[in-house]
Write a protein that holds these residues in place. Structure first.
Motif, PDB file in Angstrom:
ATOM      1  N   PHE A  13      10.159  -5.124  -7.569  1.00  0.00           N
ATOM      2  CA  PHE A  13       9.124  -4.221  -7.030  1.00  0.00           C
ATOM      3  C   PHE A  13       9.408  -2.791  -7.487  1.00  0.00           C
ATOM      4  CE2 PHE A  13       6.187  -2.165  -4.437  1.00  0.00           C
ATOM      5  CZ  PHE A  13       6.813  -1.228  -3.623  1.00  0.00           C
ATOM      6  N   LEU A  24      -1.724   4.494  -4.131  1.00  0.00           N
ATOM      7  CA  LEU A  24      -0.728   3.564  -3.571  1.00  0.00           C
ATOM      8  C   LEU A  24      -1.362   2.237  -3.188  1.00  0.00           C
ATOM      9  CD1 LEU A  24       1.606   5.442  -1.109  1.00  0.00           C
ATOM     10  CD2 LEU A  24       2.056   4.604  -3.401  1.00  0.00           C
ATOM     11  N   LEU A  27      -1.373  -0.736  -5.396  1.00  0.00           N
ATOM     12  CA  LEU A  27      -0.122  -1.363  -5.845  1.00  0.00           C
ATOM     13  C   LEU A  27       0.175  -2.608  -5.008  1.00  0.00           C
ATOM     14  CD1 LEU A  27       2.157  -0.501  -7.871  1.00  0.00           C
ATOM     15  CD2 LEU A  27       3.465   0.078  -5.855  1.00  0.00           C
ATOM     16  N   ILE A  33       7.490  -6.196   2.522  1.00  0.00           N
ATOM     17  CA  ILE A  33       7.336  -4.760   2.810  1.00  0.00           C
ATOM     18  C   ILE A  33       5.898  -4.443   3.187  1.00  0.00           C
ATOM     19  CG2 ILE A  33       9.230  -4.033   1.333  1.00  0.00           C
ATOM     20  CD1 ILE A  33       7.070  -2.840  -0.486  1.00  0.00           C
ATOM     21  N   GLN A  96       5.181  10.042  14.548  1.00  0.00           N
ATOM     22  CA  GLN A  96       4.493   9.808  13.261  1.00  0.00           C
ATOM     23  C   GLN A  96       5.449   9.214  12.243  1.00  0.00           C
ATOM     24  OE1 GLN A  96       1.281  11.077  12.371  1.00  0.00           O
ATOM     25  NE2 GLN A  96       0.883  12.794  13.707  1.00  0.00           N
ATOM     26  N   TYR A  97       6.689   9.735  12.253  1.00  0.00           N
ATOM     27  CA  TYR A  97       7.535   9.472  11.079  1.00  0.00           C
ATOM     28  C   TYR A  97       8.773   8.639  11.349  1.00  0.00           C
ATOM     29  CZ  TYR A  97       4.384  12.949   9.223  1.00  0.00           C
ATOM     30  OH  TYR A  97       3.244  13.621   8.851  1.00  0.00           O
ATOM     31  N   ARG A 100       8.570   3.646  13.362  1.00  0.00           N
ATOM     32  CA  ARG A 100       8.634   2.311  12.743  1.00  0.00           C
ATOM     33  C   ARG A 100      10.049   2.002  12.246  1.00  0.00           C
ATOM     34  NH1 ARG A 100       4.649   5.271  11.863  1.00  0.00           N
ATOM     35  NH2 ARG A 100       5.752   6.284  10.153  1.00  0.00           N
ATOM     36  N   GLU A 107      10.337   1.598   6.640  1.00  0.00           N
ATOM     37  CA  GLU A 107       8.907   1.859   6.418  1.00  0.00           C
ATOM     38  C   GLU A 107       8.316   0.731   5.580  1.00  0.00           C
ATOM     39  OE1 GLU A 107       7.769   5.390   8.434  1.00  0.00           O
ATOM     40  OE2 GLU A 107       6.811   3.557   7.731  1.00  0.00           O
ATOM     41  N   LYS A 108       7.140   0.288   6.014  1.00  0.00           N
ATOM     42  CA  LYS A 108       6.461  -0.731   5.208  1.00  0.00           C
ATOM     43  C   LYS A 108       5.115  -0.177   4.764  1.00  0.00           C
ATOM     44  CE  LYS A 108       8.795  -4.589   7.343  1.00  0.00           C
ATOM     45  NZ  LYS A 108       8.658  -5.899   7.972  1.00  0.00           N
ATOM     46  N   LYS A 109       4.428  -0.939   3.941  1.00  0.00           N
ATOM     47  CA  LYS A 109       3.164  -0.457   3.412  1.00  0.00           C
ATOM     48  C   LYS A 109       2.052  -0.836   4.401  1.00  0.00           C
ATOM     49  CE  LYS A 109       0.566  -0.555  -0.910  1.00  0.00           C
ATOM     50  NZ  LYS A 109      -0.712  -1.259  -0.597  1.00  0.00           N
ATOM     51  N   PRO A 110       1.435   0.159   5.036  1.00  0.00           N
ATOM     52  CA  PRO A 110       0.402  -0.176   6.020  1.00  0.00           C
ATOM     53  C   PRO A 110      -0.857  -0.744   5.350  1.00  0.00           C
ATOM     54  CG  PRO A 110       0.814   2.210   5.952  1.00  0.00           C
ATOM     55  CD  PRO A 110       1.595   1.595   4.857  1.00  0.00           C
ATOM     56  N   ILE A 166      -3.999  11.453   2.117  1.00  0.00           N
ATOM     57  CA  ILE A 166      -2.682  11.554   1.488  1.00  0.00           C
ATOM     58  C   ILE A 166      -2.807  11.414  -0.026  1.00  0.00           C
ATOM     59  CG2 ILE A 166      -1.384  10.734   3.475  1.00  0.00           C
ATOM     60  CD1 ILE A 166      -1.064   8.089   1.964  1.00  0.00           C
ATOM     61  N   PHE A 170       5.190   8.891  -7.474  1.00  0.00           N
ATOM     62  CA  PHE A 170       6.600   8.510  -7.529  1.00  0.00           C
ATOM     63  C   PHE A 170       7.329   9.447  -8.478  1.00  0.00           C
ATOM     64  CE2 PHE A 170       7.116   4.838  -4.993  1.00  0.00           C
ATOM     65  CZ  PHE A 170       5.895   4.196  -4.968  1.00  0.00           C
ATOM     66  N   LEU A 176       9.214   8.438  -3.353  1.00  0.00           N
ATOM     67  CA  LEU A 176       7.774   8.484  -3.137  1.00  0.00           C
ATOM     68  C   LEU A 176       7.438   9.818  -2.476  1.00  0.00           C
ATOM     69  CD1 LEU A 176       5.018   7.040  -3.128  1.00  0.00           C
ATOM     70  CD2 LEU A 176       5.580   6.180  -0.861  1.00  0.00           C
ATOM     71  N   PRO A 210      13.541   2.181   3.114  1.00  0.00           N
ATOM     72  CA  PRO A 210      12.870   3.483   3.049  1.00  0.00           C
ATOM     73  C   PRO A 210      12.596   4.069   4.429  1.00  0.00           C
ATOM     74  CG  PRO A 210      11.471   1.750   2.150  1.00  0.00           C
ATOM     75  CD  PRO A 210      12.713   1.105   2.635  1.00  0.00           C
TER      76      PRO A 210
HETATM   77  C1  LIG Z   1       3.066   1.307  -2.746  1.00  0.00           C
HETATM   78  C2  LIG Z   1       4.374   1.919  -2.503  1.00  0.00           C
HETATM   79  C3  LIG Z   1       5.035   1.125  -1.456  1.00  0.00           C
HETATM   80  O1  LIG Z   1       4.513   0.171  -0.959  1.00  0.00           O
HETATM   81  O2  LIG Z   1       6.242   1.587  -1.039  1.00  0.00           O
HETATM   82  C4  LIG Z   1       6.720   0.769  -0.026  1.00  0.00           C
HETATM   83  C5  LIG Z   1       7.663   1.530   0.803  1.00  0.00           C
HETATM   84  C6  LIG Z   1       8.451   0.399   1.342  1.00  0.00           C
HETATM   85  C7  LIG Z   1       7.002   2.332   1.953  1.00  0.00           C
HETATM   86  C8  LIG Z   1       5.917   3.332   1.506  1.00  0.00           C
HETATM   87  C9  LIG Z   1       5.030   3.559   2.683  1.00  0.00           C
HETATM   88  O3  LIG Z   1       5.708   4.285   3.721  1.00  0.00           O
HETATM   89  C10 LIG Z   1       4.698   4.495   4.685  1.00  0.00           C
HETATM   90  C11 LIG Z   1       4.905   5.760   5.506  1.00  0.00           C
HETATM   91  C12 LIG Z   1       3.472   6.242   5.656  1.00  0.00           C
HETATM   92  C13 LIG Z   1       3.204   7.610   6.284  1.00  0.00           C
HETATM   93  C14 LIG Z   1       3.790   7.618   7.713  1.00  0.00           C
HETATM   94  C15 LIG Z   1       3.134   8.621   8.586  1.00  0.00           C
HETATM   95  C16 LIG Z   1       2.025   9.307   8.283  1.00  0.00           C
HETATM   96  C17 LIG Z   1       1.545  10.354   9.253  1.00  0.00           C
HETATM   97  C18 LIG Z   1       0.075  10.090   9.577  1.00  0.00           C
HETATM   98  O4  LIG Z   1      -0.422  11.097  10.445  1.00  0.00           O
HETATM   99  C19 LIG Z   1      -0.729  10.122   8.272  1.00  0.00           C
HETATM  100  C20 LIG Z   1      -0.237   9.030   7.328  1.00  0.00           C
HETATM  101  C21 LIG Z   1       1.276   9.113   7.033  1.00  0.00           C
HETATM  102  C22 LIG Z   1       1.543  10.300   6.119  1.00  0.00           C
HETATM  103  C23 LIG Z   1       1.679   7.769   6.350  1.00  0.00           C
HETATM  104  C24 LIG Z   1       1.065   7.653   4.941  1.00  0.00           C
HETATM  105  C25 LIG Z   1       1.440   6.353   4.235  1.00  0.00           C
HETATM  106  C26 LIG Z   1       2.958   6.160   4.212  1.00  0.00           C
HETATM  107  C27 LIG Z   1       3.619   7.164   3.323  1.00  0.00           C
HETATM  108  C28 LIG Z   1       3.388   4.727   3.850  1.00  0.00           C
HETATM  109  C29 LIG Z   1       3.831   4.423   2.424  1.00  0.00           C
HETATM  110  C30 LIG Z   1       2.837   3.693   1.564  1.00  0.00           C
END
Ligand SMILES: CCC(=O)OC[C@H](C)CC[C@H]1O[C@H]2C[C@H]3[C@@H]4CC=C5C[C@@H](O)CC[C@]5(C)[C@H]4CC[C@]3(C)[C@H]2[C@@H]1C
Length: 429
Positions: A13, A24, A27, A33, A96-97, A100, A107-110, A166, A170, A176, A210
């Motif tokens: 990955f 993002l 991907l 994840i 927020q941060y 999770r 952190e996972k990909k929402p 957002i 990378f 990221l 992450p």
């Molecule tokens: C595609 C890349 C990928 O999947 O990378 C996988 C990694 C394991 C994780 C990347 C993801 O991490 C997540 C964290 C997310 C942020 C968390 C909190 C917030 C605050 C909220 O108020 C607005 C959204 C925000 C900024 C989230 C945005 C999405 C983030 C960065 C997710 C990443 C894809």
């Protein structure tokens, strides 16, 4: 999935993202994840610490000395209110941060919300007789993804609204980086506050765990003139501690720009404890572990509308929990094809998706056609002017006088339309 297999797929990955640039959500990532939670749920964190949020509206001339008895030098309700806004804001960062990744998770990909996806709920404050607080989140745009949100407590006459878009990339070292566009605005009993959104980056990608670290600065500008400048640092920065910050309160942005003497300096960890310089004494300002987060009450899936996140994504979430890659792509494709069909139908009928509770307002044009719903936008313009921050569509918290500001041509934002919510017939809390 076994530990070994996960490690193999994580490294493949990482290889795939090393050559990746773009959106993002495009991907594809290995199942372990993928998060079963939609990004539309993430804005609830603005209201999770209800007591701290409502305090912003409850501080007045009669009760302000009761809030921070340990800080001897406080002499006005306005300064107390600014301290309460910072304490609430730091609590939202923790939710927020880090919510999770607390218990050893990562952190996972929402899930990437579809256009018109909504996530609603309420915080019941009955034990403290503070009235219920309504939470609304709407995916107002899919290309680019934009989530707009509102937190409303009528009994205390306080409302927060805002939106997040957002932009991520990378770095060479697979870090990221995420810049946020958008802001939050609080209206509380005639006082208003503009809150900018910090830039973030993901640490720990190489070691497959992450987590989010905040960076650079963000601001909280009050209608009374005072402004917070919050500077973030993390492990490996000068402080060496994770989730560190330093916040200076200035009487106004002119003094801030001149690096004049701050009224107060607060520093520590936004996810833990922080102290405040009270004259020459360092006293405890806030220890977040002493405050109870309120969980949002969300209806059971069976009573939800098809546009509500947990109902709409239920099959996909179940497939992710099973870790069944085939079923994940089947259920995701079904939902995404349905959305594409809707968009095509709208095109053919020359109709566009009607946003529900938020409207896009072009600030530059609105100056000539001010309208009631643009009220929040007029507040944004006024607060941005007080703070010297840009109202153009550039990263949140950018200054007015930068070349990025001068180069940017658009200044349109999302504004909450209370009437649309009051007239809402289909989506219930
Ligand atoms: C595609 C890349 C990928 O999947 O990378 C996988 C990694 C394991 C994780 C990347 C993801 O991490 C997540 C964290 C997310 C942020 C968390 C909190 C917030 C605050 C909220 O108020 C607005 C959204 C925000 C900024 C989230 C945005 C999405 C983030 C960065 C997710 C990443 C894809």
């Amino acid at each position: 999935m076994t530990e070994y297999a996960e490690t193999v797929s994580w490294s493949s990955f990482l290889k795939s993202i090393s050559s990746f640039s773009g959106d993002l959500s495009a991907l594809s990532a290995p199942p372990f994840i993928l998060s079963p939670v939609s990004l539309s749920e993430f804005s609830q964190y603005w209201g999770t610490y209800q007591d701290l949020f409502l305090a912003i509206a409850q501080i007045n001339k009669q009760n302000y000395q009761a809030y921070y008895p340990q800080i001897r030098s406080i002499d006005t309700p306005e300064v107390t209110r600014m301290l309460a806004v910072l304490q609430w804001y730091l609590a939202t960062l923790k939710c927020q941060y880090t919510s999770r990744t607390q218990k050893g998770g990562f952190e996972k990909k929402p899930l990437n919300p579809f256009l018109g996806e909504v996530f609603v709920g309420k915080w019941e404050n009955n034990e403290t007789k503070k009235g219920d607080t309504v939470f609304l989140s709407e995916q107002v745009s899919h290309h680019p993804p934009v989530n707009a949100f509102a937190v409303i407590n009528e009994e205390n006459n306080i409302q927060l609204q805002g939106y997040t878009q957002i932009k991520s990339s990378f770095s060479k070292t697979l870090k990221l980086n995420v810049k946020q566009h958008g802001h939050a605005i609080i209206d509380a009993n005639g006082n208003s506050f503009l809150i900018t959104l910090p830039a973030i980056h993901l640490e720990g990608m190489l070691v497959a765990s992450p987590y989010v670290e905040l960076e650079d600065k963000s601001y909280i500008q009050s209608s009374c003139g005072m402004i917070w400048r919050i500077e973030y640092s993390g492990k490996g920065y000068f402080s060496g501690q994770k989730n560190s910050f330093k916040a200076n309160l200035y009487v106004n942005s002119t003094v801030m720009e001149k690096e004049g003497k701050p009224i107060y300096t607060v520093s520590g960890q936004w996810s833990g404890a922080s102290t405040i310089l009270d004259g020459s004494k360092e006293v405890l300002f806030s220890d977040i572990s002493r405050y109870q987060p309120h969980s949002l009450q969300v209806k059971p899936i069976d009573n939800q509308h098809d546009l509500e996140s947990r109902k709409a994504w239920d099959d996909v979430a179940k497939a992710i929990e099973l870790g069944d890659m085939k079923l994940i792509s089947q259920t995701k494709n079904k939902l995404e094809n349905h959305q594409r069909k809707l968009r095509r139908k709208e095109e053919q009928e020359n109709k566009h998706w009607q946003n529900r509770w938020f409207k896009r307002v072009d600030v530059i044009k609105a100056k000539t056609e001010p309208d009631l719903e643009g009220e929040a936008i007029n507040k944004l313009v006024a607060l941005a002017k007080l703070s010297g921050l840009s109202i153009k569509n550039i990263p949140s918290g950018s200054k007015h006088n930068t070349k990025e500001h001068k180069k940017a041509t658009t200044a349109s934002h999302w504004s909450f339309v209370m009437n649309n919510w009051l007239n809402e017939k289909e989506i219930k809390i």
